[in-house]
Design a protein around this motif. Structure first.
Motif, PDB file in Angstrom:
ATOM      1  N   PHE A   1      59.364  55.701  52.331  1.00  0.00           N
ATOM      2  CA  PHE A   1      59.541  54.352  52.868  1.00  0.00           C
ATOM      3  C   PHE A   1      58.257  53.512  52.830  1.00  0.00           C
ATOM      4  O   PHE A   1      58.314  52.309  53.094  1.00  0.00           O
ATOM      5  N   VAL A   2      57.130  54.121  52.556  1.00  0.00           N
ATOM      6  CA  VAL A   2      55.848  53.419  52.647  1.00  0.00           C
ATOM      7  C   VAL A   2      55.732  52.314  51.600  1.00  0.00           C
ATOM      8  O   VAL A   2      55.990  52.519  50.413  1.00  0.00           O
ATOM      9  N   ARG A   3      55.355  51.135  52.075  1.00  0.00           N
ATOM     10  CA  ARG A   3      55.057  49.999  51.184  1.00  0.00           C
ATOM     11  C   ARG A   3      53.544  49.903  51.063  1.00  0.00           C
ATOM     12  O   ARG A   3      52.837  49.781  52.058  1.00  0.00           O
ATOM     13  N   SER A   4      53.055  49.954  49.846  1.00  0.00           N
ATOM     14  CA  SER A   4      51.609  49.977  49.641  1.00  0.00           C
ATOM     15  C   SER A   4      51.243  49.419  48.273  1.00  0.00           C
ATOM     16  O   SER A   4      52.045  49.466  47.335  1.00  0.00           O
ATOM     17  N   ASN A   5      50.032  48.892  48.185  1.00  0.00           N
ATOM     18  CA  ASN A   5      49.495  48.454  46.897  1.00  0.00           C
ATOM     19  C   ASN A   5      48.538  49.498  46.332  1.00  0.00           C
ATOM     20  O   ASN A   5      47.827  49.243  45.362  1.00  0.00           O
ATOM     21  N   VAL A   6      48.526  50.655  46.960  1.00  0.00           N
ATOM     22  CA  VAL A   6      47.712  51.782  46.506  1.00  0.00           C
ATOM     23  C   VAL A   6      48.643  52.798  45.856  1.00  0.00           C
ATOM     24  O   VAL A   6      49.751  53.028  46.340  1.00  0.00           O
ATOM     25  N   LEU A   7      48.205  53.388  44.759  1.00  0.00           N
ATOM     26  CA  LEU A   7      49.009  54.412  44.112  1.00  0.00           C
ATOM     27  C   LEU A   7      49.278  55.542  45.099  1.00  0.00           C
ATOM     28  O   LEU A   7      48.374  55.994  45.799  1.00  0.00           O
ATOM     29  N   LYS A   8      50.509  56.000  45.161  1.00  0.00           N
ATOM     30  CA  LYS A   8      50.860  57.036  46.133  1.00  0.00           C
ATOM     31  C   LYS A   8      50.095  58.330  45.894  1.00  0.00           C
ATOM     32  O   LYS A   8      49.868  59.114  46.807  1.00  0.00           O
ATOM     33  N   ASP A  45      60.513  63.405  55.005  1.00  0.00           N
ATOM     34  CA  ASP A  45      60.340  62.622  53.773  1.00  0.00           C
ATOM     35  C   ASP A  45      60.075  61.147  54.080  1.00  0.00           C
ATOM     36  O   ASP A  45      60.629  60.242  53.441  1.00  0.00           O
ATOM     37  N   LEU A  46      59.221  60.896  55.064  1.00  0.00           N
ATOM     38  CA  LEU A  46      58.939  59.525  55.490  1.00  0.00           C
ATOM     39  C   LEU A  46      58.131  58.737  54.460  1.00  0.00           C
ATOM     40  O   LEU A  46      58.198  57.501  54.420  1.00  0.00           O
ATOM     41  N   PHE A  47      57.403  59.438  53.629  1.00  0.00           N
ATOM     42  CA  PHE A  47      56.507  58.771  52.674  1.00  0.00           C
ATOM     43  C   PHE A  47      57.282  57.882  51.696  1.00  0.00           C
ATOM     44  O   PHE A  47      56.743  56.922  51.161  1.00  0.00           O
ATOM     45  N   VAL A  88      42.130  62.555  42.208  1.00  0.00           N
ATOM     46  CA  VAL A  88      41.596  62.313  43.546  1.00  0.00           C
ATOM     47  C   VAL A  88      40.272  63.063  43.704  1.00  0.00           C
ATOM     48  O   VAL A  88      40.146  64.220  43.296  1.00  0.00           O
ATOM     49  N   LYS A  89      39.290  62.403  44.302  1.00  0.00           N
ATOM     50  CA  LYS A  89      37.973  63.017  44.495  1.00  0.00           C
ATOM     51  C   LYS A  89      38.067  64.246  45.385  1.00  0.00           C
ATOM     52  O   LYS A  89      38.771  64.251  46.395  1.00  0.00           O
ATOM     53  N   LYS A 114      47.089  58.525  45.388  1.00  0.00           N
ATOM     54  CA  LYS A 114      45.742  58.360  45.954  1.00  0.00           C
ATOM     55  C   LYS A 114      45.692  58.673  47.453  1.00  0.00           C
ATOM     56  O   LYS A 114      44.617  58.783  48.033  1.00  0.00           O
ATOM     57  N   PHE A 115      46.848  58.788  48.075  1.00  0.00           N
ATOM     58  CA  PHE A 115      46.879  59.046  49.509  1.00  0.00           C
ATOM     59  C   PHE A 115      46.569  60.514  49.809  1.00  0.00           C
ATOM     60  O   PHE A 115      46.967  61.415  49.063  1.00  0.00           O
TER      61      PHE A 115
END
Length: 246
Positions: free
Chosen positions: A114-121, A110-112, A202-203, A123-124
């Motif tokens: 902790f992710v810091r991002s300015n992209v909507l999760k 469940d590492l995700f 998501v495309k 979208k990953f």
């Protein structure tokens, strides 16, 4: 003892929670928490190191972690399979560190979160899980050295998942296997990829797989490569007897 207590007391509540979470995941106490924080910074945050002026993100740690993981797995296989030649050992290592497997490992931990991002999760893609798993290994190496890095890889990768006899029969690329079969039996094939016009956030891409001019399978995924792999996998099971007997 007082010195250690003072360090802990100066941590923020947020850092204290992160410290505890990372300790549970890696199985030992982190020394420099900054390495682990960096392992979860996405480039979209555009954070810059105050001293060097360089952008901070997990990509360099991912590169380092990939190299360390590969080295530990290579060493393990070299000792575990003394009869294996270079080609065999390379193939086995590729199966263990496949992108699909690394993504599963990242998800299991469940590492995700902790992710810091300015992209909507949302979208990953799937690969983010494997990328940050490798970045975490890189952080462990920088923080604690090779011994602890090896210890983590054995605990989280080798002991629970590596079974050499089972891996020998594992298929890592249905597309490569299908293409190899087509070339040996002299059959024409074609992957026809096109943008999917669905309503997904998501495309997606769709693919039709032709064999001697006839559609034998289809695939759909968030990347062309994954869509082709899906179509090839379905084709493999449709022709499994012929491919296996070759």
């Amino acid at each position: 003892m007082n010195f250690i207590r003072k360090i802990i007391e100066t941590r923020s509540k947020k850092d204290e929670i992160f410290y505890g979470d990372i300790k549970k995941i890696i199985g030992f106490s982190p020394k420099n928490l900054q390495f682990y924080k960096k392992a979860f910074i996405h480039r979209s945050v555009k954070e810059v190191d105050e001293i060097t002026g360089l952008q901070l993100n997990y990509e360099r740690l991912e590169f380092l972690g990939d190299a360390m993981l590969s080295a530990v797995i290579a060493s393990y296989l070299f000792k575990e399979v003394p009869s294996g030649d270079e080609g065999y050992l390379t193939q086995m290592r590729s199966k263990i560190v496949s992108r699909e497997h690394l993504n599963e490992l990242g998800k299991d931990l469940d590492l995700f979160r902790f992710v810091r991002s300015n992209v909507l999760k949302s979208k990953f893609g799937e690969n983010i899980h494997g990328n940050i798993f490798e970045a975490l290994i890189g952080a462990i190496y920088l923080d604690k050295g090779y011994g602890y890095c090896k210890k983590f890889i054995f605990k989280r990768v080798i002991i629970p998942y590596v079974d050499v006899p089972k891996l020998e029969g594992k298929i890592t690329s249905y597309k490569s296997l299908f293409i190899e079969w087509c070339q040996k039996v002299k059959k024409d094939f074609e992957f026809e990829v096109y943008d999917d016009t669905g309503n997904d956030t998501v495309k997606h891409f769709s693919v039709k797989l032709f064999l001697d001019g006839k559609i034998i399978s289809k695939g759909r995924a968030t990347s062309k490569k994954k869509a082709e792999e899906t179509a090839a996998k379905r084709a493999y099971y449709a022709f499994q007897n012929e491919i296996s007997n070759l």
